[in-house]
Design a protein around this motif. Structure first.
Motif, PDB file in Angstrom:
ATOM      1  N   GLY A 160       0.475  -1.058  -0.002  1.00  0.00           N
ATOM      2  CA  GLY A 160       0.083   0.190  -0.028  1.00  0.00           C
ATOM      3  C   GLY A 160       0.805   1.305   0.334  1.00  0.00           C
ATOM      4  N   ALA A 161       0.422   1.816  -0.972  1.00  0.00           N
ATOM      5  CA  ALA A 161       1.854   3.313  -1.210  1.00  0.00           C
ATOM      6  C   ALA A 161       0.984   3.981   0.160  1.00  0.00           C
ATOM      7  CB  ALA A 161       1.493   3.681  -2.877  1.00  0.00           C
ATOM      8  N   LYS A 162       1.790   5.198   0.364  1.00  0.00           N
ATOM      9  CA  LYS A 162       1.557   6.390   0.684  1.00  0.00           C
ATOM     10  C   LYS A 162       1.026   7.599  -0.063  1.00  0.00           C
ATOM     11  CE  LYS A 162       3.949   5.243   4.938  1.00  0.00           C
ATOM     12  NZ  LYS A 162       6.091   5.594   5.532  1.00  0.00           N
ATOM     13  N   SER A 163       1.242   7.318  -1.033  1.00  0.00           N
ATOM     14  CA  SER A 163       1.664   8.674  -2.442  1.00  0.00           C
ATOM     15  C   SER A 163       1.206   8.240  -3.571  1.00  0.00           C
ATOM     16  CB  SER A 163       2.002   9.856  -1.306  1.00  0.00           C
ATOM     17  OG  SER A 163       3.854   9.613  -2.317  1.00  0.00           O
ATOM     18  N   ILE A 164       1.243   8.523  -4.413  1.00  0.00           N
ATOM     19  CA  ILE A 164       1.032   7.631  -6.243  1.00  0.00           C
ATOM     20  C   ILE A 164       1.338   8.668  -6.989  1.00  0.00           C
ATOM     21  CG2 ILE A 164      -1.111   8.253  -7.178  1.00  0.00           C
ATOM     22  CD1 ILE A 164       0.600   4.813  -7.076  1.00  0.00           C
ATOM     23  N   LEU A 165       1.613   9.737  -6.435  1.00  0.00           N
ATOM     24  CA  LEU A 165       2.181  11.255  -7.381  1.00  0.00           C
ATOM     25  C   LEU A 165       3.505  11.623  -6.539  1.00  0.00           C
ATOM     26  CD1 LEU A 165      -1.010  12.868  -8.074  1.00  0.00           C
ATOM     27  CD2 LEU A 165       0.248  11.626  -9.462  1.00  0.00           C
ATOM     28  N   VAL A 166       4.040  12.158  -7.994  1.00  0.00           N
ATOM     29  CA  VAL A 166       5.610  12.256  -7.530  1.00  0.00           C
ATOM     30  C   VAL A 166       5.712  14.079  -8.135  1.00  0.00           C
ATOM     31  CG1 VAL A 166       8.702  12.532  -7.324  1.00  0.00           C
ATOM     32  CG2 VAL A 166       6.543  10.591  -6.811  1.00  0.00           C
ATOM     33  N   THR A 174      14.136  -9.260 -10.185  1.00  0.00           N
ATOM     34  CA  THR A 174      13.525 -10.220  -9.731  1.00  0.00           C
ATOM     35  C   THR A 174      12.250  -9.823  -8.653  1.00  0.00           C
ATOM     36  OG1 THR A 174      14.976 -10.297  -7.546  1.00  0.00           O
ATOM     37  CG2 THR A 174      15.987 -11.600 -10.346  1.00  0.00           C
ATOM     38  N   TRP A 175      12.187  -8.969  -8.568  1.00  0.00           N
ATOM     39  CA  TRP A 175      10.685  -8.062  -7.987  1.00  0.00           C
ATOM     40  C   TRP A 175      10.520  -7.076  -7.880  1.00  0.00           C
ATOM     41  CZ3 TRP A 175      11.539  -3.298  -5.734  1.00  0.00           C
ATOM     42  CH2 TRP A 175      12.637  -2.362  -5.785  1.00  0.00           C
ATOM     43  N   VAL A 176       9.216  -7.044  -7.689  1.00  0.00           N
ATOM     44  CA  VAL A 176       8.106  -6.240  -8.375  1.00  0.00           C
ATOM     45  C   VAL A 176       6.868  -5.751  -7.195  1.00  0.00           C
ATOM     46  CG1 VAL A 176       6.339  -7.331  -9.603  1.00  0.00           C
ATOM     47  CG2 VAL A 176       6.937  -4.603  -9.666  1.00  0.00           C
ATOM     48  N   GLN A 177       6.914  -4.428  -6.293  1.00  0.00           N
ATOM     49  CA  GLN A 177       5.753  -4.682  -5.568  1.00  0.00           C
ATOM     50  C   GLN A 177       4.096  -3.999  -6.184  1.00  0.00           C
ATOM     51  OE1 GLN A 177       8.641  -2.087  -3.443  1.00  0.00           O
ATOM     52  NE2 GLN A 177       8.729  -3.907  -1.289  1.00  0.00           N
ATOM     53  N   PRO A 178       3.490  -4.246  -6.629  1.00  0.00           N
ATOM     54  CA  PRO A 178       2.014  -3.168  -6.513  1.00  0.00           C
ATOM     55  C   PRO A 178       1.598  -2.335  -6.051  1.00  0.00           C
ATOM     56  CG  PRO A 178       2.076  -6.470  -7.042  1.00  0.00           C
ATOM     57  CD  PRO A 178       2.951  -5.620  -7.042  1.00  0.00           C
ATOM     58  N   LYS A 179       1.057  -1.325  -6.018  1.00  0.00           N
ATOM     59  CA  LYS A 179       0.643  -0.784  -4.921  1.00  0.00           C
ATOM     60  C   LYS A 179      -0.445  -0.718  -5.263  1.00  0.00           C
ATOM     61  CE  LYS A 179       4.664   2.634  -6.072  1.00  0.00           C
ATOM     62  NZ  LYS A 179       5.350   3.714  -6.331  1.00  0.00           N
ATOM     63  N   THR A 180      -0.789  -1.840  -4.384  1.00  0.00           N
ATOM     64  CA  THR A 180      -3.241  -1.886  -4.773  1.00  0.00           C
ATOM     65  C   THR A 180      -3.753  -0.651  -4.342  1.00  0.00           C
ATOM     66  OG1 THR A 180      -2.706  -2.648  -2.533  1.00  0.00           O
ATOM     67  CG2 THR A 180      -1.532  -4.271  -4.136  1.00  0.00           C
ATOM     68  N   ASN A 181      -3.226   0.176  -3.984  1.00  0.00           N
ATOM     69  CA  ASN A 181      -3.444   1.226  -3.964  1.00  0.00           C
ATOM     70  C   ASN A 181      -3.630   2.569  -4.861  1.00  0.00           C
ATOM     71  OD1 ASN A 181      -1.872   1.332  -2.513  1.00  0.00           O
ATOM     72  ND2 ASN A 181      -2.582   2.984  -0.757  1.00  0.00           N
ATOM     73  N   ALA A 182      -2.931   2.144  -6.065  1.00  0.00           N
ATOM     74  CA  ALA A 182      -2.709   2.842  -6.738  1.00  0.00           C
ATOM     75  C   ALA A 182      -4.069   3.701  -6.816  1.00  0.00           C
ATOM     76  CB  ALA A 182      -1.520   2.686  -6.824  1.00  0.00           C
ATOM     77  N   PRO A 183      -4.833   3.094  -8.038  1.00  0.00           N
ATOM     78  CA  PRO A 183      -5.690   3.732  -8.077  1.00  0.00           C
ATOM     79  C   PRO A 183      -6.605   4.559  -7.461  1.00  0.00           C
ATOM     80  CG  PRO A 183      -5.931   1.556  -9.164  1.00  0.00           C
ATOM     81  CD  PRO A 183      -5.007   1.695  -8.028  1.00  0.00           C
ATOM     82  N   THR A 191       7.693  19.887 -18.963  1.00  0.00           N
ATOM     83  CA  THR A 191       7.405  18.758 -20.094  1.00  0.00           C
ATOM     84  C   THR A 191       5.791  18.373 -18.473  1.00  0.00           C
ATOM     85  OG1 THR A 191       9.130  17.585 -19.587  1.00  0.00           O
ATOM     86  CG2 THR A 191       9.179  19.030 -21.349  1.00  0.00           C
ATOM     87  N   THR A 192       6.850  17.948 -17.519  1.00  0.00           N
ATOM     88  CA  THR A 192       5.962  16.762 -16.756  1.00  0.00           C
ATOM     89  C   THR A 192       5.716  17.059 -16.029  1.00  0.00           C
ATOM     90  OG1 THR A 192       6.809  15.046 -17.839  1.00  0.00           O
ATOM     91  CG2 THR A 192       6.455  14.417 -15.261  1.00  0.00           C
ATOM     92  N   GLU A 193       4.490  17.760 -14.677  1.00  0.00           N
ATOM     93  CA  GLU A 193       4.064  17.711 -13.614  1.00  0.00           C
ATOM     94  C   GLU A 193       4.055  16.932 -12.691  1.00  0.00           C
ATOM     95  OE1 GLU A 193       1.816  21.784 -14.147  1.00  0.00           O
ATOM     96  OE2 GLU A 193       1.293  20.550 -15.545  1.00  0.00           O
ATOM     97  N   TYR A 194       3.955  15.620 -13.184  1.00  0.00           N
ATOM     98  CA  TYR A 194       4.255  14.694 -12.311  1.00  0.00           C
ATOM     99  C   TYR A 194       4.045  12.958 -13.040  1.00  0.00           C
ATOM    100  CZ  TYR A 194       1.163  17.373  -9.328  1.00  0.00           C
ATOM    101  OH  TYR A 194       0.007  19.048  -8.294  1.00  0.00           O
ATOM    102  N   THR A 195       5.225  12.482 -12.614  1.00  0.00           N
ATOM    103  CA  THR A 195       5.144  11.021 -12.214  1.00  0.00           C
ATOM    104  C   THR A 195       4.081  10.411 -11.596  1.00  0.00           C
ATOM    105  OG1 THR A 195       6.653  10.818 -11.114  1.00  0.00           O
ATOM    106  CG2 THR A 195       7.265  11.363 -13.506  1.00  0.00           C
ATOM    107  N   LEU A 196       4.049   9.102 -12.210  1.00  0.00           N
ATOM    108  CA  LEU A 196       2.543   8.110 -11.294  1.00  0.00           C
ATOM    109  C   LEU A 196       3.581   6.586 -11.710  1.00  0.00           C
ATOM    110  CD1 LEU A 196       0.432   6.586 -11.081  1.00  0.00           C
ATOM    111  CD2 LEU A 196      -0.716   7.631 -12.545  1.00  0.00           C
TER     112      LEU A 196
END
Length: 181
Positions: A12-18, A60-69, A25-30
């Motif tokens: 579970g991410a604390k935030s999703i936008l940086v 070899t690893w990935v962490q889905p941020k399940t609460n991203a949407p 050219t970009t204001e936020y990354t996701l």
């Protein structure tokens, strides 16, 4: 080709936008995932603090941020008329997207945000599963692909779990034929 030894740990991410400082050219990354199963040898993200702290080797690893949407939905007002880049620190269409559909669910939220510009960067043909949704962004959308070589033998060494070059080229042609830049 999917990595059969990929370790998946839902978070579970604390935030999703940086927010991005610098050129406009970009204001936020996701990034709906942390880590990446593609295993690209040249990836700069493996030097980031969160990646160095992971005990597993890069790729070899990935962490889905399940609460991203959900987090993105809460931030909708902040994104109105802004420029967003999806996939700056992970491939949003890596193979776990087939299971989690986090990128698709985030795109559905972004479609409600009247973005000025949306950029999506990938290596994967899985983006074609969202072509209907991508087309809804019209001229505001740009899709970028990494294609570091035209030799699949080199690709196997540099990007061992990424789609073949010919698959990427066909995917780009399909997107272009659908009117996606």
């Amino acid at each position: 080709m999917p990595n059969p030894h990929l370790h998946i740990e839902e978070i579970g991410a604390k935030s999703i936008l940086v927010a991005q400082d610098g050129p406009p050219t970009t204001e936020y990354t996701l990034n709906p995932y942390s880590g990446c199963g593609m295993g690209c040898a040249y990836c700069y993200v493996m030097k980031f603090h969160h990646a160095r702290e992971n005990p597993r080797a890069w790729g070899t690893w990935v962490q889905p941020k399940t609460n991203a949407p959900y987090l993105l939905g809460k931030a909708r007002a902040k994104l109105w008329g802004r420029r967003v880049f999806v996939g700056s620190a992970t491939d949003p269409y890596q193979y776990v997207e087939k299971q989690y559909r986090l990128t698709r669910r985030c795109l559905k939220v972004l479609a409600e945000c009247n973005l000025e510009k949306l950029t999506v960067h990938t290596r994967s043909q899985l983006i074609l599963e969202d072509i209907d949704l991508l087309k809804s962004f019209g001229a505001r959308l740009r899709v970028g692909f990494s294609v570091p070589t035209d030799d699949d033998r080199v690709r196997k060494k540099l990007e061992p779990n990424a789609p073949k070059i010919v698959v990427r080229l066909k995917t780009m042609q399909t997107l272009r034929a659908a009117g996606i830049h």
